[in-house]
Design a protein around this motif. Structure first.
Motif, PDB file in Angstrom:
ATOM      1  N   ARG A  11      19.453  41.304  24.923  1.00 21.93           N
ATOM      2  CA  ARG A  11      19.358  40.510  26.206  1.00 21.93           C
ATOM      3  C   ARG A  11      20.056  41.522  27.513  1.00 21.93           C
ATOM      4  O   ARG A  11      19.691  41.534  28.374  1.00 21.93           O
ATOM      5  CB  ARG A  11      20.581  39.497  26.143  1.00 21.93           C
ATOM      6  CG  ARG A  11      21.057  38.684  27.270  1.00 21.93           C
ATOM      7  CD  ARG A  11      21.923  37.434  26.978  1.00 21.93           C
ATOM      8  NE  ARG A  11      20.875  36.163  26.578  1.00 21.93           N
ATOM      9  CZ  ARG A  11      20.681  35.913  25.606  1.00 21.93           C
ATOM     10  NH1 ARG A  11      21.054  36.382  24.421  1.00 21.93           N
ATOM     11  NH2 ARG A  11      19.881  34.693  25.539  1.00 21.93           N
ATOM     12  N   SER A 178      20.945  37.332  31.851  1.00 22.85           N
ATOM     13  CA  SER A 178      19.966  38.007  32.155  1.00 22.85           C
ATOM     14  C   SER A 178      18.906  37.498  33.232  1.00 22.85           C
ATOM     15  O   SER A 178      19.204  36.250  33.393  1.00 22.85           O
ATOM     16  CB  SER A 178      18.992  38.251  30.913  1.00 22.85           C
ATOM     17  OG  SER A 178      18.533  37.172  30.342  1.00 22.85           O
ATOM     18  N   GLU A 180      15.954  36.319  33.579  1.00 21.29           N
ATOM     19  CA  GLU A 180      15.171  35.053  33.324  1.00 21.29           C
ATOM     20  C   GLU A 180      15.876  33.793  33.117  1.00 21.29           C
ATOM     21  O   GLU A 180      15.661  32.756  33.288  1.00 21.29           O
ATOM     22  CB  GLU A 180      14.178  35.065  32.335  1.00 21.29           C
ATOM     23  CG  GLU A 180      14.887  35.385  31.064  1.00 21.29           C
ATOM     24  CD  GLU A 180      15.360  36.976  30.595  1.00 21.29           C
ATOM     25  OE1 GLU A 180      15.634  37.223  29.316  1.00 21.29           O
ATOM     26  OE2 GLU A 180      15.340  37.890  31.594  1.00 21.29           O
ATOM     27  N   GLU A 181      17.293  34.040  32.940  1.00 23.77           N
ATOM     28  CA  GLU A 181      18.224  33.027  32.702  1.00 23.77           C
ATOM     29  C   GLU A 181      18.675  32.344  33.978  1.00 23.77           C
ATOM     30  O   GLU A 181      19.005  31.038  34.007  1.00 23.77           O
ATOM     31  CB  GLU A 181      19.347  33.251  31.628  1.00 23.77           C
ATOM     32  CG  GLU A 181      18.937  33.679  30.584  1.00 23.77           C
ATOM     33  CD  GLU A 181      20.113  34.505  29.728  1.00 23.77           C
ATOM     34  OE1 GLU A 181      19.593  35.048  28.569  1.00 23.77           O
ATOM     35  OE2 GLU A 181      21.115  34.620  30.179  1.00 23.77           O
ATOM     36  N   ARG A 183      16.456  31.420  36.076  1.00 18.82           N
ATOM     37  CA  ARG A 183      15.519  30.841  36.242  1.00 18.82           C
ATOM     38  C   ARG A 183      15.216  29.485  35.287  1.00 18.82           C
ATOM     39  O   ARG A 183      14.285  29.066  35.309  1.00 18.82           O
ATOM     40  CB  ARG A 183      14.184  31.582  36.400  1.00 18.82           C
ATOM     41  CG  ARG A 183      14.337  32.541  37.383  1.00 18.82           C
ATOM     42  CD  ARG A 183      12.881  33.484  37.846  1.00 18.82           C
ATOM     43  NE  ARG A 183      12.505  34.092  36.587  1.00 18.82           N
ATOM     44  CZ  ARG A 183      13.101  35.229  36.328  1.00 18.82           C
ATOM     45  NH1 ARG A 183      13.559  35.872  37.139  1.00 18.82           N
ATOM     46  NH2 ARG A 183      12.420  35.980  35.268  1.00 18.82           N
ATOM     47  N   ALA A 185      15.811  29.830  31.519  1.00 19.08           N
ATOM     48  CA  ALA A 185      15.819  30.139  30.213  1.00 19.08           C
ATOM     49  C   ALA A 185      17.186  30.083  29.454  1.00 19.08           C
ATOM     50  O   ALA A 185      18.209  30.401  30.152  1.00 19.08           O
ATOM     51  CB  ALA A 185      15.342  31.726  30.009  1.00 19.08           C
ATOM     52  N   PRO A 186      17.220  29.758  28.231  1.00 18.98           N
ATOM     53  CA  PRO A 186      18.382  29.294  27.562  1.00 18.98           C
ATOM     54  C   PRO A 186      19.262  30.888  27.461  1.00 18.98           C
ATOM     55  O   PRO A 186      18.806  31.911  27.366  1.00 18.98           O
ATOM     56  CB  PRO A 186      18.122  28.911  26.211  1.00 18.98           C
ATOM     57  CG  PRO A 186      16.840  29.427  26.050  1.00 18.98           C
ATOM     58  CD  PRO A 186      16.100  29.563  27.224  1.00 18.98           C
ATOM     59  N   THR A 187      20.645  30.621  27.671  1.00 24.27           N
ATOM     60  CA  THR A 187      21.561  31.781  27.454  1.00 24.27           C
ATOM     61  C   THR A 187      21.807  31.953  25.834  1.00 24.27           C
ATOM     62  O   THR A 187      21.384  31.306  25.119  1.00 24.27           O
ATOM     63  CB  THR A 187      22.877  31.541  28.214  1.00 24.27           C
ATOM     64  OG1 THR A 187      23.459  30.304  27.442  1.00 24.27           O
ATOM     65  CG2 THR A 187      22.823  30.966  29.553  1.00 24.27           C
ATOM     66  N   GLN A 188      22.552  33.044  25.895  1.00 23.59           N
ATOM     67  CA  GLN A 188      22.897  33.177  24.311  1.00 23.59           C
ATOM     68  C   GLN A 188      23.377  32.023  23.399  1.00 23.59           C
ATOM     69  O   GLN A 188      23.419  31.954  22.219  1.00 23.59           O
ATOM     70  CB  GLN A 188      23.681  34.572  24.107  1.00 23.59           C
ATOM     71  CG  GLN A 188      25.212  34.595  24.747  1.00 23.59           C
ATOM     72  CD  GLN A 188      26.080  35.757  24.459  1.00 23.59           C
ATOM     73  OE1 GLN A 188      25.446  36.700  24.764  1.00 23.59           O
ATOM     74  NE2 GLN A 188      26.958  35.889  24.413  1.00 23.59           N
ATOM     75  N   THR A 192      21.679  26.422  29.366  1.00 25.16           N
ATOM     76  CA  THR A 192      21.150  27.055  30.550  1.00 25.16           C
ATOM     77  C   THR A 192      22.467  27.214  31.130  1.00 25.16           C
ATOM     78  O   THR A 192      23.597  26.679  30.998  1.00 25.16           O
ATOM     79  CB  THR A 192      20.143  25.953  31.131  1.00 25.16           C
ATOM     80  OG1 THR A 192      20.899  24.892  31.866  1.00 25.16           O
ATOM     81  CG2 THR A 192      19.027  25.715  30.392  1.00 25.16           C
TER      82      THR A 192
END
Length: 303
Positions: A11, A178, A180-181, A183, A185-188, A192
């Motif tokens: 990530r 990151s 894309e997150e 926009r 995308a799920p975080t770690q 979201t």
């Protein structure tokens, strides 16, 4: 500069590899798996098991990097048995740093974490003061946090062993977001960024800290350029200049961390719980992004 980035497919690693390549470094990305997506032009990928001393030594003998950015390891607490997390992260760090030192790498920056502070402990935890800086005591309570503290001691050992001939440092990146997150995308943690803002309990666990992965890459580039001017083994918190929260932490911290009313009173406005003043003082580095500038359509809450 020829720079090896371990954990380059992760990530944080993806943004670090891209950021260093954009800044003109010759980058070698090392990971157990290939990158998921397009590799930046000029970046060389190597798949190596860094727990293997012989394989690790061969890698450094072949590549001969001037700089090493060590990000590799298990990146999230409790995703594997505790013993496995500790032994994997500690072994990878020692093996990689030993090979780097023995094969002429002159600048080594290693990723730690804020987690050794001890927040999230099932028995309760309070900071000694806020905002937290690099002098705050550590009290790890799980194997992941302990592995990161052990890695910091490993850096200190190699710094002492080399007597300054190799410049080593540690950075503690806050909760990595990151590109894309932003926009959706799920975080770690699986949710979201918007959910993290809508439900403060999600961000409260890590004291509302975060860092855009591209800003972390900028910090790393700055550190590599300045390493020879820094004392050996310096530790830096690397976070955003604000909190991952819509309300001031003076209001939120006491709600989710009872007993912090007095300590958090000064965290007004957008002030974060972690100080990045040391990085600014010694390196002139400040992050350029925040959730307010990066989160798509952030003024519209989740339906």
């Amino acid at each position: 500069m020829k720079v090896m980035v371990t954990g380059g497919s992760g990530r944080l690693g993806r943004s670090v590899v891209a950021g260093l390549a954009e800044r003109g470094h010759e980058v070698v990305s090392v990971d157990l798996r290939p990158a998921d997506g397009t590799v930046p032009d000029g970046v060389v990928e190597r798949q190596v098991d860094l727990t293997d001393p012989e394989g690790c030594a061969r890698l450094f003998a072949e590549v001969r990097p001037e700089g090493l950015v060590h990000l590799a390891g298990i990146a999230v607490p409790f995703v594997a048995p505790e013993r496995h997390i500790f032994t994997t992260n500690a072994t990878i760090a020692f093996t990689t740093l030993q090979a780097a030192v023995e094969h002429g790498t002159s600048r080594i920056l290693v990723a730690s974490s804020p987690t050794p502070l001890g927040y999230g402990s099932p028995h309760g935890w309070l900071p000694q003061y806020l905002p937290i800086d690099e002098a705050h005591p550590l009290l790890p309570w799980n194997a992941y946090a302990l592995s990161k503290q052990t890695i910091e001691h490993t850096v200190a050992m190699f710094s002492a062993q080399t007597g300054g001939a190799v410049r080593l440092g540690v950075f503690r990146p806050c909760f990595v977001i990151s590109p894309e997150e932003w926009r959706g995308a799920p975080t770690q943690q699986g949710h979201t960024v918007r959910e993290r803002l809508d439900d403060p309990a999600l961000a409260a666990v890590s004291l509302f800290n975060y860092i855009d992965a591209r800003d972390a890459a900028g910090f790393i580039d700055t550190w590599l350029a300045a390493a020879t001017e820094l004392p050996g083994g310096e530790v830096f918190y690397v976070g955003a200049a604000d909190a991952m929260a819509r309300k001031p932490l003076a209001e939120l911290m006491p709600l989710y961390h009872p007993g912090t009313d007095r300590l958090a009173a000064g965290l007004t406005g957008t002030e974060p719980a972690f100080s990045i003043a040391k990085a600014e003082r010694l390196l002139g580095w400040r992050p350029g992004r925040s959730w307010r500038t990066e989160l798509v359509d952030h003024d519209h809450p989740t339906d």
